[in-house]
Enzyme design. Structure first.
Site, PDB file in Angstrom:
ATOM      1  CE  LYS A  15      28.641  12.139 117.985  1.00 38.00           C
ATOM      2  NZ  LYS A  15      29.551  11.094 117.469  1.00 38.00           N
ATOM      3  NE  ARG A 128      36.602   8.751 122.295  1.00 33.58           N
ATOM      4  CZ  ARG A 128      35.425   9.067 121.729  1.00 33.58           C
ATOM      5  NH1 ARG A 128      35.210  10.278 121.270  1.00 33.58           N
ATOM      6  NH2 ARG A 128      34.476   8.162 121.612  1.00 33.58           N
ATOM      7  NE  ARG A 134      32.878   7.603 125.631  1.00 32.97           N
ATOM      8  CZ  ARG A 134      32.187   8.079 124.633  1.00 32.97           C
ATOM      9  NH1 ARG A 134      32.457   9.283 124.179  1.00 32.97           N
ATOM     10  NH2 ARG A 134      31.225   7.368 124.077  1.00 32.97           N
ATOM     11  NE  ARG A 146      30.193   4.256 121.416  1.00 29.09           N
ATOM     12  CZ  ARG A 146      31.457   4.640 121.604  1.00 29.09           C
ATOM     13  NH1 ARG A 146      32.386   3.738 121.917  1.00 29.09           N
ATOM     14  NH2 ARG A 146      31.785   5.896 121.497  1.00 29.09           N
TER      15      ARG A 146
HETATM   16  P1  AMP Z   1      28.502   9.362 122.827  1.00 29.20           P
HETATM   17  O1  AMP Z   1      29.195   9.988 123.988  1.00 29.20           O
HETATM   18  O2  AMP Z   1      27.793  10.374 121.967  1.00 29.20           O
HETATM   19  O3  AMP Z   1      29.415   8.463 122.026  1.00 29.20           O
HETATM   20  O4  AMP Z   1      27.346   8.409 123.425  1.00 29.20           O
HETATM   21  C1  AMP Z   1      27.672   7.329 124.281  1.00 29.20           C
HETATM   22  C2  AMP Z   1      26.476   6.430 124.521  1.00 29.20           C
HETATM   23  O5  AMP Z   1      25.415   7.154 125.174  1.00 29.20           O
HETATM   24  C3  AMP Z   1      25.827   5.860 123.267  1.00 29.20           C
HETATM   25  O6  AMP Z   1      26.495   4.698 122.798  1.00 29.20           O
HETATM   26  C4  AMP Z   1      24.416   5.531 123.796  1.00 29.20           C
HETATM   27  O7  AMP Z   1      24.411   4.368 124.606  1.00 29.20           O
HETATM   28  C5  AMP Z   1      24.133   6.712 124.705  1.00 29.20           C
HETATM   29  N1  AMP Z   1      23.516   7.830 123.958  1.00 29.20           N
HETATM   30  C6  AMP Z   1      24.118   8.975 123.570  1.00 29.20           C
HETATM   31  N2  AMP Z   1      23.279   9.765 122.877  1.00 29.20           N
HETATM   32  C7  AMP Z   1      22.085   9.099 122.848  1.00 29.20           C
HETATM   33  C8  AMP Z   1      20.809   9.385 122.281  1.00 29.20           C
HETATM   34  N3  AMP Z   1      20.557  10.508 121.609  1.00 29.20           N
HETATM   35  N4  AMP Z   1      19.837   8.449 122.458  1.00 29.20           N
HETATM   36  C9  AMP Z   1      20.043   7.311 123.129  1.00 29.20           C
HETATM   37  N5  AMP Z   1      21.221   6.985 123.674  1.00 29.20           N
HETATM   38  C10 AMP Z   1      22.244   7.853 123.546  1.00 29.20           C
END
Ligand code: AMP
Length: 187
Positions: A15, A128, A134, A146
């Protein structure tokens, strides 16, 4: 180009990589929800404190935090268009976005699912986690949460954007440039 695009998919589907390419080529404001949450957490802001526990466990943060992060979104949508990465991730967020964009007579143009298998996601996250920092990539339990959030929320979201005629699915296991070319075909 001024479009509103959302890129969705399992963790490590690509993404952010594709959002960055859309920013570089078309100047769309790159709105990475996860990145913004991590920045708030690292800066220990009030929003960051509210998000910290859920992010560390791999669950979605509450709407009140999301609303806070979305503060400048209308301005960015009007000025440059936006590519969201990791937002919306559940139906109430899709509705919130529609409400905000509706106030400025805009709407989501495209909701793109980058489809990868769970096995591929697990492989990429493991790679990663070796090179990056992370915390939520390092604990298999959190990674699992997740993935589970995606499994639970994805069908209603896909259905929602299909009904609106905005849904596109792309094979996220192809090369970065092939995926990008396919995205461009839909713009
Ligand atoms: P990502 O970097 O997209 O993998 O997101 C990492 C974490 O951020 C996720 O596991 C959620 O805890 C939080 N997060 C990211 N996007 C959202 C969203 N749209 N709504 C709620 N929590 C989010």
């Amino acid at each position: 180009m001024g479009k509103i695009i959302s890129i969705y998919g399992l963790p490590a589907a690509g993404k952010t990589t594709q959002a960055e390419l859309l920013f570089k080529k078309y100047g769309l404001y790159q709105f990475g929800m996860g990145d913004k949450l991590r920045a708030e957490i690292n800066a220990n802001t009030a929003l960051g404190q509210k998000a910290k526990e859920m992010v560390s466990k791999g669950f979605l943060v509450p709407d009140e935090v999301i609303r806070g992060i979305l503060q400048n979104v209308k301005k960015q949508a009007q000025e440059t268009g936006i590519v969201f990465d990791g937002f919306p991730r559940m139906i109430p967020q899709a509705e919130l976005l529609e409400e905000m964009l509706g106030e400025i007579n805009l709407e989501v143009d495209l909701f793109i699912l980058l489809r990868i298998s769970s096995e591929e996601a697990a492989r990429r996250i493991s790679d990663r986690s070796e090179s990056g920092g992370r915390a939520d990539d390092k604990d298999p339990k959190v990674v699992n949460s997740r993935m589970e959030v995606f499994r639970k929320e994805s069908l209603p979201l896909i259905d929602h954007y299909t009904k609106l005629g905005k849904f596109v699915e792309i094979d996220g296991e192809k090369s970065i440039s092939e995926v990008f070319a396919e995205i461009e075909n839909h713009l």
